[in-house]
Scaffold this motif. Structure first.
Motif, short mmCIF file in Angstrom:
data_model
loop_
_atom_site.label_atom_id
_atom_site.label_comp_id
_atom_site.label_asym_id
_atom_site.label_seq_id
_atom_site.Cartn_x
_atom_site.Cartn_y
_atom_site.Cartn_z
N GLU A 21 -28.36 -35.68 -31.49
CA GLU A 21 -29.24 -36.78 -31.88
C GLU A 21 -30.49 -37.36 -31.04
N LYS A 22 -30.31 -37.11 -29.54
CA LYS A 22 -31.06 -37.40 -28.67
C LYS A 22 -32.45 -36.39 -28.42
N GLY A 44 -21.45 -39.95 -39.64
CA GLY A 44 -22.46 -40.29 -40.92
C GLY A 44 -22.69 -38.98 -41.63
N ALA A 45 -22.45 -37.72 -41.16
CA ALA A 45 -22.57 -36.44 -41.89
C ALA A 45 -22.14 -36.72 -43.39
N ALA A 46 -22.66 -36.29 -44.31
CA ALA A 46 -22.32 -36.14 -45.71
C ALA A 46 -21.28 -35.06 -46.10
N LYS A 47 -21.53 -34.03 -45.49
CA LYS A 47 -20.55 -32.87 -45.82
C LYS A 47 -20.51 -31.99 -44.88
N MET A 64 -35.08 -33.74 -32.09
CA MET A 64 -34.28 -34.66 -32.56
C MET A 64 -33.73 -34.39 -33.94
N THR A 65 -32.56 -34.64 -34.09
CA THR A 65 -31.83 -34.23 -35.50
C THR A 65 -31.02 -35.65 -35.97
N THR A 66 -31.15 -36.01 -37.03
CA THR A 66 -30.40 -36.96 -37.71
C THR A 66 -29.28 -36.50 -38.30
#
Length: 233
Positions: free
Chosen positions: A201-202, A30-33, A1-3
């Protein structure tokens, strides 16, 4: 699982079609970059999108981009090539170019970024295959995607020790410039990106985006005749 929220990602072929959808999908989650690579880059008005020039068939270019993107935690191996023609009649140079991009180029990216992903906690490597990975009749493109599928399965084992989530993606056709001349049902790039990023994400290791890919995967247990497709003849 990766946020994805707060993450830094890189998308190859990230300025057109499916790649662009991945870039915007990552940002919407929501990725920052996001580093968006392309052979010919265009600047973005969004400060979160960082364009980088990259030809994944050039080993030096891949290493140069890796040196600039040491903060990456998610890599989407999206860049690909499709040349028309059958295996016996197509220009051999086109067959080689297909494998240089779809197989060796993707592997170069994986090799260059594996240490970076490890240093940043493991993260995720996403490889874009095709339902044609499992179908005879798709000439060099299908053969190259079958090879990439096999590579992805091996990379999943090799990268498990560094806790990198390796995701293999299969789909029929997305509505992009690469297949605009083909008269087949197509998914929107946004649909594909959303399904794949949901799978990331899962914690999934494989994402079958559509019914086409699910049917093709199920047919692997049946006769080879059930896996025939026709493109590029």
């Amino acid at each position: 699982m990766t946020t994805i929220e707060g993450s830094v990602a890189l998308v190859t072929g990230g300025q057109r079609g499916l790649g662009r959808a991945f870039v915007h999908g990552l940002l919407s989650r929501g990725a920052a970059k996001v580093y968006a690579t392309a052979r010919r880059t265009v600047e973005s008005n969004d400060p979160r999108i960082v364009p980088l020039t990259l030809d994944i068939t050039d080993p030096d270019a891949v290493e140069a981009v890796a040196a600039q993107a040491g903060d990456v935690g998610i890599v989407v191996n999206n860049a690909g090539a499709l040349f028309p023609g059958s295996l016996l009649k197509a220009d051999m140079a086109d067959v080689v170019a297909t494998f240089e991009t779809n197989v060796f180029g993707a592997l170069r990216v994986a090799r260059a970024f594996a240490p970076i992903l490890a240093a940043n906690g493991g993260g995720a490597l996403v490889d874009i295959h095709s339902a044609l990975s499992w179908g005879a009749g798709a000439a060099a493109y299908g053969a190259s995607k079958a090879a990439l599928w096999s590579l992805t399965n091996s990379l999943r084992i090799e990268l498990s020790g560094q806790h990198t989530q390796v995701v293999g993606v299969h789909l029929g056709f997305a509505d992009t410039d690469m297949v605009k001349a083909m008269k087949v049902d197509k998914l929107s790039p946004e649909q594909v990106a959303d399904a794949v990023l949901h799978g990331v994400e899962k914690g999934e290791s494989e994402v079958l985006v559509d019914e086409v890919s699910r049917r093709m995967k199920a047919a692997l247990a049946g006769p080879v005749e059930g896996l025939t497709v026709t493109i590029g003849r």
